[in-house]
Design an enzyme around this catalytic site. Structure first.
Site, PDB file in Angstrom:
ATOM      1  N   ARG A  44      -1.257 -33.541 -14.481  1.00  0.00           N
ATOM      2  CA  ARG A  44      -2.168 -34.035 -15.011  1.00  0.00           C
ATOM      3  C   ARG A  44      -2.138 -35.246 -15.727  1.00  0.00           C
ATOM      4  NH1 ARG A  44      -4.797 -31.528 -19.140  1.00  0.00           N
ATOM      5  NH2 ARG A  44      -4.692 -33.007 -20.433  1.00  0.00           N
ATOM      6  N   GLU A 100      19.461 -14.899 -14.790  1.00  0.00           N
ATOM      7  CA  GLU A 100      20.721 -14.042 -14.823  1.00  0.00           C
ATOM      8  C   GLU A 100      21.456 -14.205 -13.668  1.00  0.00           C
ATOM      9  OE1 GLU A 100      21.656 -11.077 -16.874  1.00  0.00           O
ATOM     10  OE2 GLU A 100      19.545 -10.371 -17.764  1.00  0.00           O
ATOM     11  N   PRO A 140      17.449 -22.358 -18.908  1.00  0.00           N
ATOM     12  CA  PRO A 140      17.617 -22.709 -20.511  1.00  0.00           C
ATOM     13  C   PRO A 140      18.739 -23.535 -21.167  1.00  0.00           C
ATOM     14  CG  PRO A 140      18.182 -20.344 -19.717  1.00  0.00           C
ATOM     15  CD  PRO A 140      17.929 -21.319 -18.573  1.00  0.00           C
TER      16      PRO A 140
END
Ligand code: ADE
Length: 237
Positions: free
Chosen positions: A154, A116, A89
Site C-alpha cells: 500500500r 513449531e 515470533p
C-alpha cells in the site's frame, strides 16, 4: 518491486492476493508477487520436508535442506539482490517504519515457515532478517507474510488511488507516528450523532489544525505509549 514468498501453503495466499488493492497493484505492474512451494524442493518422491526431532520429543521438525535449496533457486530467478526476511515470533517487531523501509527495496524474499519445529540451522544459516508481526504465536509464517506484503504494497507509489492515500495513515510520519484523525462522510447526522461543524466549514487551515489536535488527543487517550517519540517536549516532565 518483486516479492517472492517461500511457503509450504501457497494456497493460503490465493484470496488476499487476488482481491482489492493487492490485486490491482499486481494487475498494473506495481508489484510482482511470486509464490514458491518449499515442498517442491523435498529430497525424495514422498515430498517429505520434515522429520522426527533429534533428542526425542513430540512433533516433526522442518528440515533445513528444502528451505535452503528453495531459497537458492528463487534468488536466481531475478537479478536484483533481495532483502531476505524470515517470519518468526523471535524477530524484530514489524511496524509502519519497517513497512516504509521495505517499500523502498526493489526485491524482497519472505520465508514463511511452520512455527513449531523449525530446524535451528534455518535461522542460523540463512542470511535473513527475522521479523515478527507481534508478541503472539500463529501457526505459521503465512499470515505474517501476508501482513507484511499488505502493509508494504500500500506504500508503493500508485498502489492506492488518491482517495485512499496512505499519507495520513495511523503511525505514519504525517501524523507524527500517532493515530489518524477521525473521518466522517454522509449523512451529516446519523442516529443523533453529528459531523463536527468544523469539517463542514470549508476552512482548510482550521480543518488541518483540528485534525492535528484530534491526532494528539486520540493518541494520548488510546495509545499513550506512542506519544513520547512524537511529542517529546510534552512528556519530559
Ligand atoms: N510465526 C508464528 N508466529 C509469528 C509471528 N508472531 N510473527 C511472524 N511469524 C510468526
Amino acid at each position: 518491486m518483486r516479492i517472492d514468498v517461500l511457503t509450504l501453503f501457497p494456497e493460503m495466499f490465493e484470496s488476499p492476493l487476488s482481491s482489492s488493492i493487492l490485486k490491482r497493484a499486481q494487475d498494473v505492474g506495481i508489484v510482482d508477487i511470486v509464490l514458491t512451494n518449499i515442498r517442491d524442493f523435498a529430497p525424495d518422491s514422498f515430498r517429505k520436508v520434515d522429520d522426527k526431532p533429534y533428542g526425542g520429543g513430540p512433533g516433526m521438525v522442518m528440515m533445513p535442506g528444502p528451505v535452503f535449496d528453495c531459497l537458492e533457486h528463487v534468488e536466481k530467478l531475478a537479478p536484483p539482490k533481495p532483502r531476505i526476511i524470515l517470519l518468526t515470533p523471535q524477530g524484530q517487531r514489524f511496524d509502519q517504519a519497517k513497512a516504509a523501509e521495505l517499500s523502498k527495496q526493489t526485491r524482497l524474499i519472505l520465508i514463511a515457515g511452520k512455527y513449531e519445529g523449525f530446524d535451528e540451522r534455518i535461522r542460523i544459516g540463512l542470511d535473513a532478517e527475522q521479523v515478527s508481526i507481534g508478541d503472539y504465536v500463529i501457526n505459521g509464517g503465512e499470515l505474517a507474510a501476508m501482513v507484511v506484503i499488505d502493509a508494504v504494497v500500500r506504500l508503493l507509489p500508485g498502489a492506492l488511488g488518491d482517495q485512499d492515500s496512505a499519507r495520513d495513515d495511523s503511525f505514519s510520519e504525517s501524523v507524527g507516528g500517532g493515530l489518524e484523525y477521525p473521518q466522517y462522510t454522509r449523512p451529516e447526522t446519523f442516529r443523533g450523532m453529528k459531523v463536527p461543524d468544523i469539517l463542514l466549514s470549508g476552512h482548510h487551515a482550521e480543518i488541518e489544525k483540528w485534525r492535528k489536535q484530534q491526532t494528539l488527543e486520540r493518541t494520548k487517550r488510546y495509545r499513550p505509549d506512542l506519544l513520547r517519540p512524537i511529542y517529546p517536549k510534552e512528556n519530559t516532565t
